[in-house]
Design a protein around this motif. Structure first.
Motif, PDB file in Angstrom:
ATOM      1  N   LEU A 241     -23.255  -4.150 -17.528  1.00 50.64           N
ATOM      2  CA  LEU A 241     -23.139  -3.304 -15.937  1.00 50.64           C
ATOM      3  C   LEU A 241     -21.843  -3.995 -15.249  1.00 50.64           C
ATOM      4  O   LEU A 241     -21.403  -3.207 -14.424  1.00 50.64           O
ATOM      5  N   TYR A 242     -21.708  -5.379 -15.281  1.00 51.83           N
ATOM      6  CA  TYR A 242     -20.415  -5.659 -14.522  1.00 51.83           C
ATOM      7  C   TYR A 242     -19.224  -5.122 -14.859  1.00 51.83           C
ATOM      8  O   TYR A 242     -18.223  -4.724 -14.138  1.00 51.83           O
ATOM      9  N   ASN A 243     -19.127  -4.694 -16.217  1.00 50.36           N
ATOM     10  CA  ASN A 243     -18.039  -4.095 -16.864  1.00 50.36           C
ATOM     11  C   ASN A 243     -17.868  -2.625 -16.143  1.00 50.36           C
ATOM     12  O   ASN A 243     -16.701  -2.291 -15.815  1.00 50.36           O
ATOM     13  N   ALA A 244     -18.974  -1.952 -16.352  1.00 55.04           N
ATOM     14  CA  ALA A 244     -18.890  -0.612 -15.736  1.00 55.04           C
ATOM     15  C   ALA A 244     -18.492  -0.866 -14.102  1.00 55.04           C
ATOM     16  O   ALA A 244     -17.886   0.130 -13.521  1.00 55.04           O
ATOM     17  N   VAL A 245     -19.210  -1.464 -13.576  1.00 53.81           N
ATOM     18  CA  VAL A 245     -19.113  -1.624 -12.010  1.00 53.81           C
ATOM     19  C   VAL A 245     -17.648  -1.936 -11.731  1.00 53.81           C
ATOM     20  O   VAL A 245     -16.900  -1.707 -10.829  1.00 53.81           O
ATOM     21  N   THR A 246     -16.816  -3.059 -12.301  1.00 54.89           N
ATOM     22  CA  THR A 246     -15.466  -3.150 -12.148  1.00 54.89           C
ATOM     23  C   THR A 246     -14.696  -2.092 -12.759  1.00 54.89           C
ATOM     24  O   THR A 246     -13.505  -1.966 -11.746  1.00 54.89           O
ATOM     25  N   SER A 247     -14.948  -1.463 -13.830  1.00 55.13           N
ATOM     26  CA  SER A 247     -13.951  -0.312 -13.884  1.00 55.13           C
ATOM     27  C   SER A 247     -14.145   0.927 -12.588  1.00 55.13           C
ATOM     28  O   SER A 247     -12.824   1.277 -12.259  1.00 55.13           O
ATOM     29  N   ILE A 248     -15.213   1.021 -11.805  1.00 52.71           N
ATOM     30  CA  ILE A 248     -15.427   1.996 -10.866  1.00 52.71           C
ATOM     31  C   ILE A 248     -14.597   1.501  -9.828  1.00 52.71           C
ATOM     32  O   ILE A 248     -13.837   1.978  -9.039  1.00 52.71           O
ATOM     33  N   ILE A 249     -14.752   0.117  -9.448  1.00 55.51           N
ATOM     34  CA  ILE A 249     -14.026  -0.411  -8.382  1.00 55.51           C
ATOM     35  C   ILE A 249     -12.546  -0.353  -8.758  1.00 55.51           C
ATOM     36  O   ILE A 249     -11.815  -0.055  -7.671  1.00 55.51           O
ATOM     37  N   LYS A 250     -11.905  -0.667  -9.802  1.00 52.80           N
ATOM     38  CA  LYS A 250     -10.598  -0.414  -9.984  1.00 52.80           C
ATOM     39  C   LYS A 250     -10.014   0.937  -9.886  1.00 52.80           C
ATOM     40  O   LYS A 250      -8.976   1.239  -9.273  1.00 52.80           O
ATOM     41  N   ILE A 251     -10.928   1.790 -10.146  1.00 50.99           N
ATOM     42  CA  ILE A 251     -10.790   3.427 -10.182  1.00 50.99           C
ATOM     43  C   ILE A 251     -10.788   3.857  -8.629  1.00 50.99           C
ATOM     44  O   ILE A 251      -9.801   4.442  -8.153  1.00 50.99           O
ATOM     45  N   ILE A 252     -11.972   3.703  -7.921  1.00 51.91           N
ATOM     46  CA  ILE A 252     -12.165   4.290  -6.552  1.00 51.91           C
ATOM     47  C   ILE A 252     -11.439   3.574  -5.591  1.00 51.91           C
ATOM     48  O   ILE A 252     -10.812   3.752  -4.695  1.00 51.91           O
ATOM     49  N   GLY A 253     -11.892   1.892  -5.814  1.00 51.57           N
ATOM     50  CA  GLY A 253     -11.606   1.087  -4.573  1.00 51.57           C
ATOM     51  C   GLY A 253     -10.147   0.807  -4.628  1.00 51.57           C
ATOM     52  O   GLY A 253      -9.447   0.710  -3.610  1.00 51.57           O
ATOM     53  N   LEU A 254      -9.626   0.506  -5.935  1.00 50.77           N
ATOM     54  CA  LEU A 254      -8.324   0.115  -5.907  1.00 50.77           C
ATOM     55  C   LEU A 254      -7.143   1.318  -6.208  1.00 50.77           C
ATOM     56  O   LEU A 254      -6.006   0.982  -6.132  1.00 50.77           O
ATOM     57  N   GLY A 255      -7.615   2.191  -6.467  1.00 51.54           N
ATOM     58  CA  GLY A 255      -6.874   3.441  -6.942  1.00 51.54           C
ATOM     59  C   GLY A 255      -6.010   3.120  -8.092  1.00 51.54           C
ATOM     60  O   GLY A 255      -4.843   3.971  -7.998  1.00 51.54           O
ATOM     61  N   ILE A 256      -6.299   2.597  -8.914  1.00 46.13           N
ATOM     62  CA  ILE A 256      -5.682   2.291 -10.320  1.00 46.13           C
ATOM     63  C   ILE A 256      -5.685   3.740 -11.042  1.00 46.13           C
ATOM     64  O   ILE A 256      -6.756   4.165 -11.447  1.00 46.13           O
ATOM     65  N   SER A 257      -4.356   4.162 -11.018  1.00 41.47           N
ATOM     66  CA  SER A 257      -4.415   5.731 -11.674  1.00 41.47           C
ATOM     67  C   SER A 257      -4.305   5.851 -13.267  1.00 41.47           C
ATOM     68  O   SER A 257      -4.386   6.877 -13.777  1.00 41.47           O
ATOM     69  N   ASP A 258      -4.089   4.559 -13.726  1.00 42.75           N
ATOM     70  CA  ASP A 258      -3.596   4.848 -15.305  1.00 42.75           C
ATOM     71  C   ASP A 258      -4.805   3.931 -16.077  1.00 42.75           C
ATOM     72  O   ASP A 258      -4.574   3.351 -17.027  1.00 42.75           O
TER      73      ASP A 258
END
Length: 189
Positions: free
Chosen positions: A159-176
């Motif tokens: 769950l931690y891995n899934a949440v950190t991925s979403i934070i990186k994509i949505i919150g931090l805007g990592i596009s790659d």
């Protein structure tokens, strides 16, 4: 005319995140279960008294795991809501990862509930149980609690891995990010 279709169930592909979570759970189960073997061989009477003293703690552990598993299932709904509400196009791998978390979490929930019910049988009060069985029952109860603890730790790490991925994509805007479709991948579809 009869049309038949076959559904080929995909094998579970373990990503590096899933492998780390699985290894974390296994290490936790070994550490928590290893303590039992430091006690050495127990007589039936010693094991019976240890069962009496350890069962309240194991029952509390099972209750905690049941509660945590139910909470994690609810959190997965929130994660899916956030995932589907984003402007970014997430790959199917993200949703398969969330589905895997839900499956394993449900198994942990059911197993913890069953272990809780089994360990609530007043075995130490029964008069027809041979004393030699108590050491086996004691080690099995410790093994079950170690496996349940390790499984819950794996679920939390996933769950931690899934949440950190979403934070990186949505919150931090990592596009790659590897879970995002790239422009050239979108054109192929």
């Amino acid at each position: 005319m009869i049309i038949t279709t076959t559904y080929k169930k995909p094998m579970i592909k373990l990503t590096q995140y899933n492998k780390r979570a699985l290894y974390g759970g296994i290490i936790a189960a070994i550490i928590t279960g290893g303590g039992a073997f430091f006690l050495g061989n127990l007589s039936g009477y010693e094991a019976k008294s240890l069962i009496k003293s350890s069962l309240p703690g194991i029952n509390t552990l099972c209750n905690t795991i049941v509660l945590a598993s139910a909470t994690i299932l609810a959190l997965l709904l929130t994660l899916l809501s956030v995932s589907s509400g984003t402007d970014s196009k997430l790959k199917d791998e993200h949703y398969r990862h969330v589905l895997l978390i839900a499956k394993i979490d449900t198994i942990v929930f059911v197993a913890a509930m069953i272990v809780f019910q089994i360990l609530n049988i007043p075995i130490t009060e029964a008069e027809n149980v041979p004393n030699s069985w108590y050491s086996t029952i004691y080690y099995i109860s410790l093994l079950l609690s170690a496996v349940l603890s390790g499984a819950l730790i794996s679920v939390v790490l996933m769950l931690y891995n899934a949440v950190t991925s979403i934070i990186k994509i949505i919150g931090l805007g990592i596009s790659d990010h590897p879970l995002l479709y790239q422009d050239d991948e979108k054109k192929k579809e």
